[in-house]
Design a protein around this motif. Structure first.
Motif, mmCIF file in Angstrom:
data_model
loop_
_atom_site.group_PDB
_atom_site.id
_atom_site.type_symbol
_atom_site.label_atom_id
_atom_site.label_comp_id
_atom_site.label_asym_id
_atom_site.label_seq_id
_atom_site.Cartn_x
_atom_site.Cartn_y
_atom_site.Cartn_z
ATOM 1 N N PRO A 1 -3.698 0.260 -8.787
ATOM 2 C CA PRO A 1 -4.877 -0.529 -8.020
ATOM 3 C C PRO A 1 -4.045 -1.549 -7.270
ATOM 4 N N LYS A 2 -4.353 -1.946 -6.445
ATOM 5 C CA LYS A 2 -3.912 -2.905 -5.229
ATOM 6 C C LYS A 2 -3.634 -4.503 -5.982
ATOM 7 N N GLU B 1 2.899 9.652 -11.659
ATOM 8 C CA GLU B 1 1.877 10.142 -11.541
ATOM 9 C C GLU B 1 0.616 9.315 -11.490
ATOM 10 N N ARG B 2 0.990 8.228 -11.726
ATOM 11 C CA ARG B 2 -0.305 7.006 -11.847
ATOM 12 C C ARG B 2 -0.586 6.433 -10.466
ATOM 13 N N ASP B 3 -2.033 6.189 -10.299
ATOM 14 C CA ASP B 3 -2.348 5.536 -9.271
ATOM 15 C C ASP B 3 -2.398 4.021 -9.524
ATOM 16 N N THR C 1 0.770 -1.074 -0.142
ATOM 17 C CA THR C 1 -0.080 0.145 0.142
ATOM 18 C C THR C 1 0.853 1.302 -0.147
ATOM 19 N N SER D 1 0.781 2.818 -3.496
ATOM 20 C CA SER D 1 -0.633 2.920 -4.110
ATOM 21 C C SER D 1 -0.506 4.136 -5.201
ATOM 22 N N ARG D 2 0.446 4.803 -4.983
ATOM 23 C CA ARG D 2 0.609 5.929 -6.116
ATOM 24 C C ARG D 2 2.292 5.992 -6.396
#
Lengths: 115, 115
Positions: A54-55, A50-52, A43, A46-47
């Motif tokens: 997903p887990k 620039e990108r998020d 976790t 999680s970023r």
DNA sequence: TTCAACAGTTCTGAAATCCTGAACTATGGG
DNA sequence: CCCATAGTTCAGGATTTCAGAACTGTTGAA
């Protein structure tokens, strides 16, 4: 949940390492784990940039790094403790990881000169 | 037949290089080109290790190496003259290529101890 | 010029891989 | 016991890779 698999160092292959690190997200994760010695959990990432992420993807990324022999993961209660296997890998492929991490660092320096 | 594209060295990325060399066939091709300085043609590699490589695949492999900035290709009449761009790449990412080629060489030594 | 051979490229559809939302498992705390 | 948290697994669609077939472009011979 099957137990975590870690290949023995003789089974680690160059191609798996290169493939694992040819993804910028995984490279960033690995660089961070390598930099800190030990990083708690997925976790944390999680970023990335620039990108998020997903887990479920993060979980896969960690698995790829693990399967490539680059990191060692251990469950500590509810979370994961990740450490690199740089020592072993470097004994098997001298200079490889250093050169790659270096190259990524140089690259980032060029990408964001005025950030 | 569109003309051959070669990225300028500033556009060469670590991830593209690692991806290109994470394939054992491409790594073998690149090692060979690097070793000889210059290798004529794709057909030289119709066989890599145990496997027969169809020429359409070879063409793609060369394209990946070219797009990654690892080799320079030039048509000479009917055939192709391939040279590495080790110099430029090494200036940009010092030690990277050497470490990778070394790692593959070590690996091969382990794979075939009694060949 | 016309033809055939050769070296690579491009196209195309099938196979493999990757990504990620949703459902699930495991652990710890209240 | 129930909920929250951390991560895994499953399933599907999207993307990438592979390789056969058809193509382009060059050379040499007739």
């Amino acid at each position: 949940m099957r137990p975590l698999f870690h290949p023995s160092i003789e089974d680690v292959s160059v191609e798996a390492i290169l493939h694992a690190l040819s993804d910028p997200v995984r490279a960033a994760i690995f660089a961070q784990v390598a930099g800190q010695g030990c990083v708690q959990g997925c976790t944390t990432f999680s970023r990335v940039g620039e990108r998020d992420i997903p887990k479920s993807s993060l979980s896969q990324h960690f698995k790829v790094l693990r399967d490539a022999g680059l990191i060692h993961s251990e469950r500590h209660g509810v979370e994961m403790r990740n450490t690199t296997r740089c020592g072993e890998v470097d004994a098997r492929f001298p200079g490889l990881l250093a050169a790659i991490l270096n190259a990524y660092a140089d690259n980032k320096a060029c990408d964001t000169p005025q950030a």
